[in-house]
Design a protein around this motif. Structure first.
Motif, mmCIF file in Angstrom:
data_model
loop_
_atom_site.group_PDB
_atom_site.id
_atom_site.type_symbol
_atom_site.label_atom_id
_atom_site.label_comp_id
_atom_site.label_asym_id
_atom_site.label_seq_id
_atom_site.Cartn_x
_atom_site.Cartn_y
_atom_site.Cartn_z
ATOM 1 N N ASN A 387 0.835 -1.206 0.000
ATOM 2 C CA ASN A 387 0.000 0.000 0.000
ATOM 3 C C ASN A 387 0.873 1.259 0.000
ATOM 4 O OD1 ASN A 387 -2.363 -1.691 0.443
ATOM 5 N ND2 ASN A 387 -1.739 -1.775 2.595
ATOM 6 N N THR A 388 1.869 1.300 -0.845
ATOM 7 C CA THR A 388 2.864 2.365 -0.807
ATOM 8 C C THR A 388 2.213 3.753 -0.790
ATOM 9 O OG1 THR A 388 4.416 0.970 -2.011
ATOM 10 C CG2 THR A 388 4.899 3.334 -1.947
ATOM 11 N N GLY A 389 2.576 4.537 0.241
ATOM 12 C CA GLY A 389 2.069 5.892 0.370
ATOM 13 C C GLY A 389 0.726 6.008 1.069
ATOM 14 N N GLN A 390 0.223 4.905 1.560
ATOM 15 C CA GLN A 390 -1.062 4.912 2.274
ATOM 16 C C GLN A 390 -0.855 4.617 3.757
ATOM 17 O OE1 GLN A 390 -3.733 2.068 0.475
ATOM 18 N NE2 GLN A 390 -3.583 2.971 -1.556
ATOM 19 N N PRO A 391 -1.824 5.033 4.599
ATOM 20 C CA PRO A 391 -3.000 5.843 4.293
ATOM 21 C C PRO A 391 -2.658 7.325 4.316
ATOM 22 C CG PRO A 391 -3.057 5.195 6.602
ATOM 23 C CD PRO A 391 -1.824 4.557 6.016
ATOM 24 N N TYR A 392 -3.225 8.050 3.370
ATOM 25 C CA TYR A 392 -3.058 9.496 3.307
ATOM 26 C C TYR A 392 -4.370 10.083 2.798
ATOM 27 C CZ TYR A 392 -0.464 13.887 3.065
ATOM 28 O OH TYR A 392 -0.012 15.172 3.282
ATOM 29 N N PRO A 393 -5.382 10.153 3.675
ATOM 30 C CA PRO A 393 -6.730 10.539 3.243
ATOM 31 C C PRO A 393 -6.838 11.945 2.694
ATOM 32 C CG PRO A 393 -6.593 10.441 5.648
ATOM 33 C CD PRO A 393 -5.339 9.835 5.115
ATOM 34 N N GLN A 394 -5.813 12.768 2.869
ATOM 35 C CA GLN A 394 -5.861 14.125 2.328
ATOM 36 C C GLN A 394 -5.795 14.119 0.797
ATOM 37 O OE1 GLN A 394 -3.555 13.229 4.845
ATOM 38 N NE2 GLN A 394 -5.139 13.814 6.295
#
Length: 537
Positions: A387-394
């Motif tokens: 899940n590269t770069g997650q979590p980033y809900p923005q």
């Protein structure tokens, strides 16, 4: 274009003999006696190198202004506590401006700002540490001692961002250069090191881990002090020029309790809490950690102090077993892996497990051996291996926009911390974001580059997005740490740890203001800062 650096010692802690792996262009202080000859740096492309004379004094770098009276030491007692003469890559002194010994003005005072995060226009000379070609930054890092690997990640994370930026020409024609002081994770060393970096090394800004012990000093001088954070004082309105970028210990306990009781809906009735009183002195905020569980109807049956120096946790583990706790909120001590190992030796694990905030580092938690498996961990960063770069809900795609730059820059400019466990840990990611904040603040100075201007810019930021770690706010009256998300460590047959997929755990923790108000009436979205202030009263 590479970044030049120097590493010096603080107090009685010396770099020589430590396991820190430093770049080829780095100079290491061996604790030479005053008057002994020291060694200058190897010149790096695009950087200014200082000449060092035979008395151990360091001549100003070419183009640097001579230190003015307003930028000089605030007293010999705090300035020269190191074991020997520091070896640095340039003096970079400035004169006048914000280095006046007065606290910086809060956002909106004495400058033109284009709204939140807008450019700052302050006329006059640059503050110390700024020349026509570079900006000199001091770094406080735990390089030696039991937590030395954390300092490695911190320094490499900073190197990663500054190296990437310098290769593109830096900011306003200036590259960034660091001088690193080894704190050995000792608050006294951190305070002494901060004074030394400001008063002897003449740095423009500071970056560090906790920020607690240097906070009164940097506040009195108005020095921008960007820190990992973790412990509450860095979030207090008493210290407006200290800027924490990562999670807050006490707020993380609030998030952990909310996760188990509202997201997981676990039938937890009793909890034990472990806390640190030395390296991470958080006892003044213990009542808030207790209340974080009690507002959910959970009884905290035991609170126990445990420090890294205690070495043996068998007695506390036996106590938890006898109390038959449902969950052990143990990750608020730098020594908690010792307790995890003790629990594993005794074949003990509470029904709903063990967890806490000091957990987002595979090497650190992995020191517990078998006891590290299934530990509940918290971080404000993102996953890399899966899940590269997650979590980033923005982000609309839930992927951190800077993650590719982060990984690439670490491989090029921070290779000692480019293995997967280092890339994923909270220290490396947060330190990279810290460097980005400093560089961004400098870039927003439309005239002189000053402490005052940088402070005004940073203090105007609400929900600042680094593009890598979760957003944070820096308004002095409402500093917030990044919101955490929860995962579990999974121990592999070869003994390594991997992060579980974040998705089954619900992602970034959000809880209503009503919950914050139950813990501290009227706190709302400013819970982290309000708790910090309350504990310091």
């Amino acid at each position: 274009m590479t970044r030049s650096a120097a590493i010096v010692s603080a107090g009685v802690v010396l770099i020589s003999g430590c396991s820190m792996r430093v770049p080829a262009d780095t100079v290491v202080s061996q604790g030479a006696a005053p008057g002994a000859q020291t060694t200058g740096t190897t010149g790096a492309p695009g950087t200014t190198t200082a000449a060092t004379d035979t008395t151990g004094a360091i001549a100003p770098a070419p183009g640097a202004a001579a230190p003015g009276a307003s930028d000089t030491a605030a007293g010999a007692a705090g300035a020269g506590a190191g074991a020997g003469t520091a070896t640095t890559a340039g003096q970079g002194g400035g004169s006048g401006g914000a280095g006046s010994g007065k606290p910086a003005a809060s956002a909106g005072q004495g400058a033109t700002a284009g709204g939140t995060g807008g450019d700052i226009a302050i006329s006059g000379p640059n503050s110390q540490g700024v020349t026509d070609t570079e900006v000199k930054v001091g770094v406080l890092a735990p390089i030696s001692g039991a937590a030395g690997f954390l300092g490695q990640n911190e320094v490499d994370g900073i190197n990663g961002y500054f190296g990437m930026l310098n290769a593109k020409g830096g900011v306003k024609g200036r590259t960034f250069r660091t001088v690193v002081v080894d704190t050995a994770f000792d608050p006294a060393n951190e305070a002494t090191g901060a004074r030394r970096l400001v008063e002897q090394e003449k740095v423009f800004a500071l970056m560090g881990v906790l920020g607690d012990s240097p906070a009164p000093y940097v506040t009195s001088k108005g020095i921008p002090n960007v820190v990992v954070g973790i412990t509450p004082p860095a979030y207090s309105s008493k210290y407006p020029t200290t800027y924490p970028v990562t999670l807050n210990t006490v707020e993380s306990v609030v998030s952990m309790a909310n996760y188990f009781m509202k997201v997981k809906k676990a039938p937890i009735k009793t909890v034990g809490i472990l806390y640190d009183t030395q390296n991470m002195a958080i006892k003044p905020w213990l009542d808030f950690m207790v209340k974080a569980w009690e507002v959910h109807g959970v009884k905290v049956v035991s609170t126990d102090a445990f420090n890294l120096s205690d070495a043996n946790c068998d007695q506390i583990v036996t106590k938890m077993r006898n109390l038959k706790i449902d969950f052990w909120q143990a990750g608020q001590s730098l020594g908690w892996p010792i307790c995890l190992a003790a629990a594993a030796r005794q074949g003990y694990k509470p029904p709903f497990g063990i967890g806490g905030p000091y957990s987002a580092d595979a090497k650190f938690v992995g020191g517990a051996g078998q006891g590290s498996n299934d530990v509940y961990a918290q971080t404000v960063g993102v996953q890399i291996a899966i899940n590269t770069g997650q979590p980033y809900p923005q982000a609309k795609n839930n992927r951190a926009p800077e993650v590719d730059n982060y990984v690439s820059s670490m491989k090029t400019y921070g290779p000692n911390s480019s293995d997967m466990s280092s890339l994923e840990n909270i220290w490396t990611q947060t330190s990279w974001a810290m460097a980005k904040l400093v560089a961004e603040a400098v870039s927003k100075q439309s005239q002189a580059i000053t402490w005052k201007g940088v402070n005004q810019y940073i203090q105007s930021l609400t929900n600042w997005e680094s593009g890598l770690v979760q957003p944070v706010s820096f308004k002095p009256e409402c500093k917030t740490g990044g919101k955490t998300w929860i995962f579990q460590w999974k121990r592999q047959p070869d003994g390594s740890l991997v992060q579980s997929d974040w998705k089954p755990y619900g992602g970034v923790a959000n809880y209503p203001d009503s919950l914050a108000n139950q813990i501290l009436p009227g706190a709302g979205k400013c819970l982290t800062g309000k708790m910090a202030d309350a504990g310091l009263q």
